[in-house]
Design an enzyme around this catalytic site. Structure first.
Site, PDB file in Angstrom:
ATOM      1  N   SER A 117      10.724  -3.407  11.166  1.00 58.02           N
ATOM      2  CA  SER A 117      12.066  -4.010  11.096  1.00 58.02           C
ATOM      3  C   SER A 117      12.261  -5.169  12.072  1.00 58.02           C
ATOM      4  CB  SER A 117      13.137  -2.934  11.307  1.00 58.02           C
ATOM      5  OG  SER A 117      13.085  -1.984  10.264  1.00 58.02           O
ATOM      6  N   ASN A 176       3.040  -9.726   6.796  1.00 58.90           N
ATOM      7  CA  ASN A 176       2.504  -8.792   5.807  1.00 58.90           C
ATOM      8  C   ASN A 176       3.424  -8.827   4.591  1.00 58.90           C
ATOM      9  OD1 ASN A 176       1.473  -6.701   4.331  1.00 58.90           O
ATOM     10  ND2 ASN A 176       1.921  -5.080   5.827  1.00 58.90           N
ATOM     11  N   TRP A 177       2.963  -9.544   3.574  1.00 60.92           N
ATOM     12  CA  TRP A 177       3.805  -9.720   2.383  1.00 60.92           C
ATOM     13  C   TRP A 177       3.787  -8.489   1.476  1.00 60.92           C
ATOM     14  CZ3 TRP A 177       1.793 -15.326   0.955  1.00 60.92           C
ATOM     15  CH2 TRP A 177       2.297 -16.225   1.906  1.00 60.92           C
ATOM     16  N   LYS A 178       2.909  -7.533   1.796  1.00 59.23           N
ATOM     17  CA  LYS A 178       2.769  -6.295   0.990  1.00 59.23           C
ATOM     18  C   LYS A 178       2.570  -6.682  -0.484  1.00 59.23           C
ATOM     19  CE  LYS A 178       5.214  -3.884   4.602  1.00 59.23           C
ATOM     20  NZ  LYS A 178       6.082  -2.800   5.029  1.00 59.23           N
ATOM     21  N   GLY A 226      10.691  -0.758   7.390  1.00 65.56           N
ATOM     22  CA  GLY A 226      11.555  -0.873   6.216  1.00 65.56           C
ATOM     23  C   GLY A 226      12.894  -0.185   6.367  1.00 65.56           C
ATOM     24  N   GLY A 281       7.171  -7.546   8.196  1.00 63.79           N
ATOM     25  CA  GLY A 281       7.181  -7.229   6.764  1.00 63.79           C
ATOM     26  C   GLY A 281       8.231  -8.051   6.037  1.00 63.79           C
ATOM     27  N   HIS A 338      -2.653   0.779   7.565  1.00 64.32           N
ATOM     28  CA  HIS A 338      -1.191   0.691   7.481  1.00 64.32           C
ATOM     29  C   HIS A 338      -0.639   2.022   6.963  1.00 64.32           C
ATOM     30  CE1 HIS A 338       2.816  -0.603   6.329  1.00 64.32           C
ATOM     31  NE2 HIS A 338       2.631  -1.662   7.094  1.00 64.32           N
ATOM     32  N   GLU A 392       3.045   0.393  14.934  1.00 63.69           N
ATOM     33  CA  GLU A 392       4.119   0.413  13.939  1.00 63.69           C
ATOM     34  C   GLU A 392       4.639   1.838  13.785  1.00 63.69           C
ATOM     35  OE1 GLU A 392       4.050  -3.095  11.002  1.00 63.69           O
ATOM     36  OE2 GLU A 392       2.869  -1.502  10.142  1.00 63.69           O
TER      37      GLU A 392
END
Ligand code: 13P
Length: 251
Positions: free
Chosen positions: A206, A11-13, A174, A227, A99, A168
């Site tokens: 993470s 997930n490159w956001k 993060g 992520g 998300h 998640e």
């Protein structure tokens, strides 16, 4: 069909330039030529879906797929700025839905996620449905399972084989404070027991190449949603390689 191999989702956001996206996608594709026991799903930003697909389709690999990070809750119409499932259905096979960053930053709720899941399924896109608790003190298997049941209400049990769940915990996203792998396995087990064995359950929060194997060795954890570590090609390839290395089914 969703793969029986471990599934690693990137997930490159909202982080990559076009050049980054192409470089990461190309590096992952090259590395995957040697990996046949892992399924990888890259989820670029909407605007890079087409160029990434173009790049990958020159030398397609059956275990490298593309996913979106979101779709509109509406199918079409006067919704300025929205992107619908039907617009991207020829570009992606998967879509990340619900998300926590959609919930906290864009006021989405369980109903919105439910509508999006239905639309994705209607357009033959596999939803990757995120679920998790906000704080560590809220952490309980029952809390997560009940939340997921509400999100999936109205989705028929036959559709479960077309859905991936990503557990998640929000406090692990993060933060470099990943969840205990035994606990994640317990959550995954309960989700399968209470909803369906057909559901595949991934862990996200993470994840990096140092801790990935801790999750992959567990019987009920079917893969990872990554992520930050998916933004570094070498790091992400290492995670894919660990998943490919037969870590599944040992735990
Ligand atoms: P990090 O891996 O950066 O914690 O992000 C996890 C995540 O939100 C994946 O969807």
């Amino acid at each position: 069909m969703i793969s029986e191999h471990p599934i690693i989702v990137a997930n490159w956001k909202m982080n990559t330039t076009l050049a980054d996206a192409i470089i990461i996608a190309s590096s992952v594709r090259k590395a995957l030529e040697e990996m046949h026991h892992v399924e990888v799903i890259l989820c670029p930003e909407f605007v890079w879906l087409y160029p990434v697909k173009e790049k990958l389709s020159k030398f397609p690999l059956s275990n490298l797929k593309i996913g979106a990070q979101n779709i509109s809750q509406f199918d079409n119409g006067s919704y300025t700025g929205e992107i619908s499932a039907q617009m991207i259905k020829n570009l992606v096979q998967f879509v990340i839905l619900g998300h926590s960053e959609r919930i906290s930053n864009f006021d989405e709720d369980e109903n919105t996620t439910n509508k999006k899941i239905k639309l994705a399924l209607d357009h033959d896109i596999y939803p990757i449905v995120c679920v998790g608790e906000r704080t560590k003190s809220e952490t309980s298997v029952t809390f997560v399972v009940n939340k997921l049941k509400r999100i999936l209400k109205t989705i028929s049990h036959e559709e479960y084989q077309n859905i991936l769940i990503a557990y998640e915990p929000i406090w692990a996203i993060g933060t470099d404070k990943e969840a205990e792998s035994d606990y994640v396995d317990e959550v995954a087990k309960k989700i399968k027991e209470e909803l369906s064995d057909d559901l595949k359950v991934l862990y996200g929060g993470s994840v990096d190449s140092e801790n990935a194997s801790n999750y992959l060795i567990h019987r009920h954890i079917d893969g990872l949603l990554v992520g930050r570590a998916s933004l570094k090609a070498r790091e992400f390839v290492e995670i894919c390689s660990l998943a490919n290395g037969g870590c599944d089914d040992i735990g």
